[in-house]
Design a protein around this motif. Structure first.
Motif, PDB file in Angstrom:
ATOM      1  N   VAL A  17      74.975   5.849  49.041  1.00  0.00           N
ATOM      2  CA  VAL A  17      74.417   6.319  50.313  1.00  0.00           C
ATOM      3  C   VAL A  17      75.503   6.339  51.387  1.00  0.00           C
ATOM      4  CG1 VAL A  17      72.800   5.732  52.163  1.00  0.00           C
ATOM      5  CG2 VAL A  17      72.081   5.581  49.777  1.00  0.00           C
ATOM      6  N   THR A  18      76.335   5.304  51.422  1.00  0.00           N
ATOM      7  CA  THR A  18      77.423   5.228  52.397  1.00  0.00           C
ATOM      8  C   THR A  18      78.425   6.348  52.164  1.00  0.00           C
ATOM      9  OG1 THR A  18      77.157   2.844  52.533  1.00  0.00           O
ATOM     10  CG2 THR A  18      79.230   3.739  53.326  1.00  0.00           C
ATOM     11  N   GLU A  19      78.783   6.583  50.900  1.00  0.00           N
ATOM     12  CA  GLU A  19      79.730   7.650  50.579  1.00  0.00           C
ATOM     13  C   GLU A  19      79.187   9.017  50.995  1.00  0.00           C
ATOM     14  OE1 GLU A  19      80.520   7.326  46.426  1.00  0.00           O
ATOM     15  OE2 GLU A  19      81.875   5.621  46.678  1.00  0.00           O
ATOM     16  N   LYS A  20      77.912   9.259  50.731  1.00  0.00           N
ATOM     17  CA  LYS A  20      77.311  10.545  51.104  1.00  0.00           C
ATOM     18  C   LYS A  20      77.325  10.733  52.619  1.00  0.00           C
ATOM     19  CE  LYS A  20      74.340  11.214  47.117  1.00  0.00           C
ATOM     20  NZ  LYS A  20      72.972  11.282  46.610  1.00  0.00           N
ATOM     21  N   ALA A  21      77.005   9.675  53.350  1.00  0.00           N
ATOM     22  CA  ALA A  21      77.008   9.761  54.811  1.00  0.00           C
ATOM     23  C   ALA A  21      78.419   9.989  55.338  1.00  0.00           C
ATOM     24  CB  ALA A  21      76.408   8.495  55.417  1.00  0.00           C
ATOM     25  N   TYR A  22      79.383   9.283  54.762  1.00  0.00           N
ATOM     26  CA  TYR A  22      80.789   9.432  55.166  1.00  0.00           C
ATOM     27  C   TYR A  22      81.260  10.865  54.930  1.00  0.00           C
ATOM     28  CZ  TYR A  22      85.861   9.240  54.706  1.00  0.00           C
ATOM     29  OH  TYR A  22      87.203   9.502  54.809  1.00  0.00           O
ATOM     30  N   TRP A  23      81.026  11.380  53.713  1.00  0.00           N
ATOM     31  CA  TRP A  23      81.486  12.726  53.399  1.00  0.00           C
ATOM     32  C   TRP A  23      80.719  13.783  54.171  1.00  0.00           C
ATOM     33  CZ3 TRP A  23      85.970  13.894  51.820  1.00  0.00           C
ATOM     34  CH2 TRP A  23      86.703  12.990  51.066  1.00  0.00           C
ATOM     35  N   SER A  24      79.469  13.516  54.473  1.00  0.00           N
ATOM     36  CA  SER A  24      78.700  14.447  55.286  1.00  0.00           C
ATOM     37  C   SER A  24      79.322  14.584  56.676  1.00  0.00           C
ATOM     38  CB  SER A  24      77.257  13.961  55.388  1.00  0.00           C
ATOM     39  OG  SER A  24      76.527  14.779  56.259  1.00  0.00           O
ATOM     40  N   GLN A  25      79.672  13.456  57.285  1.00  0.00           N
ATOM     41  CA  GLN A  25      80.315  13.509  58.600  1.00  0.00           C
ATOM     42  C   GLN A  25      81.690  14.161  58.514  1.00  0.00           C
ATOM     43  OE1 GLN A  25      80.056   9.428  60.206  1.00  0.00           O
ATOM     44  NE2 GLN A  25      79.018  10.428  61.919  1.00  0.00           N
ATOM     45  N   ASN A  26      82.427  13.851  57.461  1.00  0.00           N
ATOM     46  CA  ASN A  26      83.762  14.416  57.283  1.00  0.00           C
ATOM     47  C   ASN A  26      83.692  15.937  57.160  1.00  0.00           C
ATOM     48  OD1 ASN A  26      86.373  15.056  56.560  1.00  0.00           O
ATOM     49  ND2 ASN A  26      86.477  13.635  54.864  1.00  0.00           N
ATOM     50  N   ILE A  27      82.800  16.441  56.314  1.00  0.00           N
ATOM     51  CA  ILE A  27      82.674  17.890  56.108  1.00  0.00           C
ATOM     52  C   ILE A  27      82.157  18.579  57.362  1.00  0.00           C
ATOM     53  CG2 ILE A  27      81.466  19.664  54.760  1.00  0.00           C
ATOM     54  CD1 ILE A  27      83.720  18.180  53.252  1.00  0.00           C
ATOM     55  N   ARG A  28      81.223  17.952  58.064  1.00  0.00           N
ATOM     56  CA  ARG A  28      80.703  18.528  59.313  1.00  0.00           C
ATOM     57  C   ARG A  28      81.829  18.672  60.338  1.00  0.00           C
ATOM     58  NH1 ARG A  28      77.316  14.713  61.556  1.00  0.00           N
ATOM     59  NH2 ARG A  28      76.145  14.802  59.636  1.00  0.00           N
ATOM     60  N   LEU A  29      82.645  17.628  60.477  1.00  0.00           N
ATOM     61  CA  LEU A  29      83.775  17.674  61.405  1.00  0.00           C
ATOM     62  C   LEU A  29      84.759  18.763  61.003  1.00  0.00           C
ATOM     63  CD1 LEU A  29      85.483  16.491  63.743  1.00  0.00           C
ATOM     64  CD2 LEU A  29      86.410  14.862  62.079  1.00  0.00           C
ATOM     65  N   LEU A  30      85.072  18.825  59.722  1.00  0.00           N
ATOM     66  CA  LEU A  30      86.016  19.819  59.230  1.00  0.00           C
ATOM     67  C   LEU A  30      85.513  21.244  59.476  1.00  0.00           C
ATOM     68  CD1 LEU A  30      88.724  19.670  57.765  1.00  0.00           C
ATOM     69  CD2 LEU A  30      87.486  19.920  55.630  1.00  0.00           C
ATOM     70  N   CYS A  31      84.249  21.489  59.194  1.00  0.00           N
ATOM     71  CA  CYS A  31      83.671  22.828  59.418  1.00  0.00           C
ATOM     72  C   CYS A  31      83.667  23.193  60.902  1.00  0.00           C
ATOM     73  CB  CYS A  31      82.269  22.898  58.854  1.00  0.00           C
ATOM     74  SG  CYS A  31      82.214  22.904  57.052  1.00  0.00           S
ATOM     75  N   THR A  32      83.362  22.236  61.754  1.00  0.00           N
ATOM     76  CA  THR A  32      83.368  22.481  63.195  1.00  0.00           C
ATOM     77  C   THR A  32      84.766  22.851  63.683  1.00  0.00           C
ATOM     78  OG1 THR A  32      81.546  20.932  63.513  1.00  0.00           O
ATOM     79  CG2 THR A  32      82.865  21.474  65.452  1.00  0.00           C
ATOM     80  N   LEU A  33      85.761  22.057  63.284  1.00  0.00           N
ATOM     81  CA  LEU A  33      87.127  22.314  63.745  1.00  0.00           C
ATOM     82  C   LEU A  33      87.688  23.612  63.169  1.00  0.00           C
ATOM     83  CD1 LEU A  33      88.620  18.708  63.637  1.00  0.00           C
ATOM     84  CD2 LEU A  33      87.767  19.975  65.616  1.00  0.00           C
ATOM     85  N   MET A  34      87.368  23.920  61.919  1.00  0.00           N
ATOM     86  CA  MET A  34      87.840  25.174  61.337  1.00  0.00           C
ATOM     87  C   MET A  34      87.165  26.379  61.983  1.00  0.00           C
ATOM     88  SD  MET A  34      90.240  24.353  59.370  1.00  0.00           S
ATOM     89  CE  MET A  34      90.554  25.791  58.385  1.00  0.00           C
ATOM     90  N   SER A  35      85.909  26.233  62.386  1.00  0.00           N
ATOM     91  CA  SER A  35      85.224  27.315  63.103  1.00  0.00           C
ATOM     92  C   SER A  35      85.868  27.568  64.458  1.00  0.00           C
ATOM     93  CB  SER A  35      83.744  26.975  63.299  1.00  0.00           C
ATOM     94  OG  SER A  35      83.105  26.854  62.063  1.00  0.00           O
ATOM     95  N   ILE A  36      86.208  26.490  65.145  1.00  0.00           N
ATOM     96  CA  ILE A  36      86.902  26.625  66.434  1.00  0.00           C
ATOM     97  C   ILE A  36      88.237  27.321  66.233  1.00  0.00           C
ATOM     98  CG2 ILE A  36      88.026  25.348  68.304  1.00  0.00           C
ATOM     99  CD1 ILE A  36      85.769  23.245  67.977  1.00  0.00           C
ATOM    100  N   TRP A  37      88.973  26.919  65.201  1.00  0.00           N
ATOM    101  CA  TRP A  37      90.276  27.539  64.950  1.00  0.00           C
ATOM    102  C   TRP A  37      90.109  29.017  64.617  1.00  0.00           C
ATOM    103  CZ3 TRP A  37      93.292  28.208  60.044  1.00  0.00           C
ATOM    104  CH2 TRP A  37      94.591  28.628  60.304  1.00  0.00           C
ATOM    105  N   PHE A  38      89.081  29.362  63.841  1.00  0.00           N
ATOM    106  CA  PHE A  38      88.833  30.768  63.525  1.00  0.00           C
ATOM    107  C   PHE A  38      88.550  31.563  64.792  1.00  0.00           C
ATOM    108  CE2 PHE A  38      85.769  34.164  62.715  1.00  0.00           C
ATOM    109  CZ  PHE A  38      86.517  34.961  61.862  1.00  0.00           C
ATOM    110  N   LEU A  39      87.700  31.018  65.657  1.00  0.00           N
ATOM    111  CA  LEU A  39      87.380  31.716  66.904  1.00  0.00           C
ATOM    112  C   LEU A  39      88.608  31.907  67.771  1.00  0.00           C
ATOM    113  CD1 LEU A  39      83.958  30.102  67.836  1.00  0.00           C
ATOM    114  CD2 LEU A  39      84.379  32.433  67.042  1.00  0.00           C
ATOM    115  N   VAL A  40      89.452  30.892  67.841  1.00  0.00           N
ATOM    116  CA  VAL A  40      90.656  30.995  68.670  1.00  0.00           C
ATOM    117  C   VAL A  40      91.651  31.972  68.052  1.00  0.00           C
ATOM    118  CG1 VAL A  40      92.692  29.730  69.483  1.00  0.00           C
ATOM    119  CG2 VAL A  40      90.431  28.728  69.741  1.00  0.00           C
ATOM    120  N   SER A  41      91.938  31.812  66.760  1.00  0.00           N
ATOM    121  CA  SER A  41      92.977  32.655  66.159  1.00  0.00           C
ATOM    122  C   SER A  41      92.510  34.094  65.957  1.00  0.00           C
ATOM    123  CB  SER A  41      93.443  32.057  64.836  1.00  0.00           C
ATOM    124  OG  SER A  41      92.387  32.010  63.914  1.00  0.00           O
ATOM    125  N   PHE A  42      91.336  34.282  65.378  1.00  0.00           N
ATOM    126  CA  PHE A  42      90.849  35.626  65.106  1.00  0.00           C
ATOM    127  C   PHE A  42      90.229  36.249  66.354  1.00  0.00           C
ATOM    128  CE2 PHE A  42      87.743  38.690  63.390  1.00  0.00           C
ATOM    129  CZ  PHE A  42      88.586  39.451  62.609  1.00  0.00           C
TER     130      PHE A  42
END
Length: 97
Positions: A17-42
């Motif tokens: 359960v802890t691992e799933k929560a950790y990776w869920s937050q990690n992937i959410r953060l990564l997707c958010t930051l990559m979306s911001i980078w896409f909006l800025v660059s593209f």
């Protein structure tokens, strides 16, 4: 059976359960930051270039600047943000060194 072998399934379930929560937050953060980078660059470098070219930085049109330099600076900033947030997430799940 020993007492430690009886505790293992509960600890494994808790860890899962802890691992799933950790990776869920990690992937959410990564997707958010990559979306911001896409909006800025593209977005700023291509889609909104005509609008941004009304303004200038250092004598260069802002759309051109974003396409050539701005996206790189934002990417570096996003790496720093990712590093800070991941340290916070790791502390939250007691995974920091």
């Amino acid at each position: 059976m020993s007492e430690t072998s009886l505790d293992t399934p509960d600890k494994d379930a808790e860890t899962s359960v802890t691992e799933k929560a950790y990776w869920s937050q990690n992937i959410r953060l990564l997707c958010t930051l990559m979306s911001i980078w896409f909006l800025v660059s593209f977005g700023a470098g291509i889609l909104f270039r005509d609008f941004l070219d009304q303004f200038a930085i250092g004598g260069y049109p802002l759309g051109f600047w974003f396409a050539q330099q701005g996206a790189i600076y934002f990417f570096i900033l996003l790496i720093i943000i990712y590093n800070v947030r991941m340290k916070r997430i790791e502390r939250q799940y007691d995974l920091d060194d």
